[in-house]
Design a protein around this motif. Sequence first.
Motif: not given
Length: 805
Positions: A600-629
């Motif tokens: 995950k890539a979450i902008p650091d402009t929120l001004g507070l710390t996020l836990r590893p399993d959290e995704l902030p609503s209202g903020t565009t986050v980047g997600l990288s998915l590794e696929i075995r196909q």
Amino acid sequence: MGMLAAMLAAACLAAPVAGDSPAGCAGSSSLGTFRILVRRLEGGAALPIKSVAALKGGSRVVWDPVHLSFRHPESAEVTAIIVPATGEDLLVMEPRKAGRQTEWQTPFRPAAIALVIGPEGLSMGKVKSLVTHNQQLVNQIADYAEQTSKVEGLVQELSDAEQSGGRADAVLKGFAAHYGVSAPRLDPTASKDQQASVLLQTLLPAASNYDPLSAGHQQVQQSTGLAASVAGLFFGNAVGLAAGSTALVAGIKGAMFPGIEFRSAFAQNEGGDGLALCTKAPPQKPRTRVAYLWAYRVPNLEPPVVALRGGVHLPAGLVSTVHATASKGTVRELARARDWRLVPVTGGPPVPVPVQPGTAPDSLTVDLSHAKVAPGDYTLAATWDWDALNLAGTVHVHALGDLSHVHLAPGCHDRLVEGSGTVTITLSGADFEFLEKAGVAKAGVETAKIAAAHFTLPLGPRQGPQNTVRVEIDTAARGAYRLLLTQSGGRMDEVPLTVQPRNPALTELPVRVNRQPGAQPLRLTGSGLDRVEAISSEAGEIHGAAADAGWTGTIELKPDAVVGTIYALSLKVKGLDGPLKVPGAIKVFGARPVITGVRKAIPDTLGLTLRPDELPSGTTVGLSLEIRQYRDPSSGEEGTPRVELGCKSGGLRSAIKLSPDAGGSGLRVAAPGLLFLSIDPGTVGYPGCLLTATVEIEPEGRSGATVLGKVIRVPKLDEFTLTNEQIDPSTYAGVLKGRDLDVIEKTGWDPHHGVPVQTVPAPVPGDAAEQTMRVALPWPAPAPHAPLYVWLRGEAEGRKTTVSY
């Protein structure tokens, strides 16, 4: 005595003396009961004259009185007139006493034999042993004997039918067929004597001038039966004599018996080989003696040569009809044969059986209903006059098949499916060769209509033992039925049948399964799946059960299952003997894609710390998915991945499907097996949603859902100012500026000690999204420019922020 027979003779014939008449005289008067026998020159038993087919020269005619009905029996005399079959002259035999047994020898082969009975004796003018050169008289007596034989037979048959309750039309049809004429149609509303006149006109056209309504025949019209009417018309009032020739009476009287009044007599059976001679007795003319004339035409038939047609198979204990072919004579001539018997081919005593000609010209009726005939092979034999008569061919006698334990052949139950049209089933378990009729009726309904069912025997009816039969069944409606099987003789047996509901049917085939280890879900849809008890396939092991109008279970592919192969399913269905095959039901694909890693890539402009399993609503986050196909080597290219975002445990706002082919979708293929997407988690789910991603690549299918994180609502903190305003001795006021400040429940200088927020955020003038909120903080701070901690609502531990005083 039957009404028909009584009418026949009572109309025309009067008894010579008072007293009872023999039963055979059908209501007429009787001269008595006699046995008229013949004995051949070569020896042997004397036979009733009517049972003999041919007589040779040298045969002896035997007169054997049993009972005389004359007033003076000691005076009665009898003589025989022998009519030659070839060119010899008429022969009048010497008169004998009628009350004693006597016999005459015929020097030549006779064509007819006439008997003259004189109750008061016979006075013969020109008495000679031989009357020569009188061919006209020979022909007249021969014709009269022919006509007498015909009418006697008809009267006897009609009389027997009346006494047994039979139908006259059946007798007439048999007679018409025998003499080669059309059966006359009788008007049931006409009187019996009128019907008798029609019969005589058919058999004896010479008698057609007789008028049954004339005044001279009122006695005939008072008859009460057809047999009596026929006898009265022919043998009464000189009709019978006139029918042959008007010169017959004069010829006999002039040549042999002058001064005698002739009257007709006819013979009817009187038990055993006895004959009752019946006659009419009108008032006798003065000074005239009466004599009675009876004549019999000798058939002079040679034994027919007859062969049974085809294989003859008869059921023991029943009456059967067989067909035969005559190479000499006719099959109907076998009516003169007697002492019929079945002779075992392997040896042993013959078994007497009644045999008589059937209704068809080439048929015989063989009656085994009272004969103790063991199953086996026989020849059919009889006696013709004094000699044996053997029919060519073998008679196979079989016991009637026991159809009570008949069963359907394997697989036939499965054909009886509603809506399959007319299907053919095979029955086995018995000998069906004597099956005559099949029908189907609803089970459990006594009054159910029986519908005829067509059946086919392998060899055809009565062609030898046959242990199977094919029956056609209409499967228009499901339910329980009775198959009714009727054999010769009327014996009926039942076989239970069930027409099953329509077979289960699968839709949306083939179902996709993936080549991967372990069990995977299998969902089948269609109709009638509630009757499916088990499913199997060569693809792998299947378990499950019907559920929710479908079938749900798992399949674990065999190690040798080949990608791209389409497999059939075998359904074990309730009510069917064998499995129901469903071709093209399962197709094996490569392994489904698997998400093996998420970053995950979450902008650091929120001004507070996020836990590893959290995704902030209202903020565009980047997600990288590794696929075995899985890539099908034969395809030569990778499949195009698509991503579907959703929520695992509720809180779904809107599932989103992303494709790299769609512009602006936020999904890109960064590298083989690596996907990148940008998204605001709040567009998919509300706070609390466990955001999931599923990757789908055709043709392999969908991956399992992978949790990306929990959607949460967090504030955006821009700045924090600690004021000089003292709220209490140890607490000072501070001001937070940012967005979504309402989610902050407490503030503090460390994650464990927070002060509850007592105010609500206030909007900043000119910027509706920007807010300020007054908070309380303990003093002194732990360190200069210490970072602020905030507690989001419901949290037990504070979060470190990037703002400080």
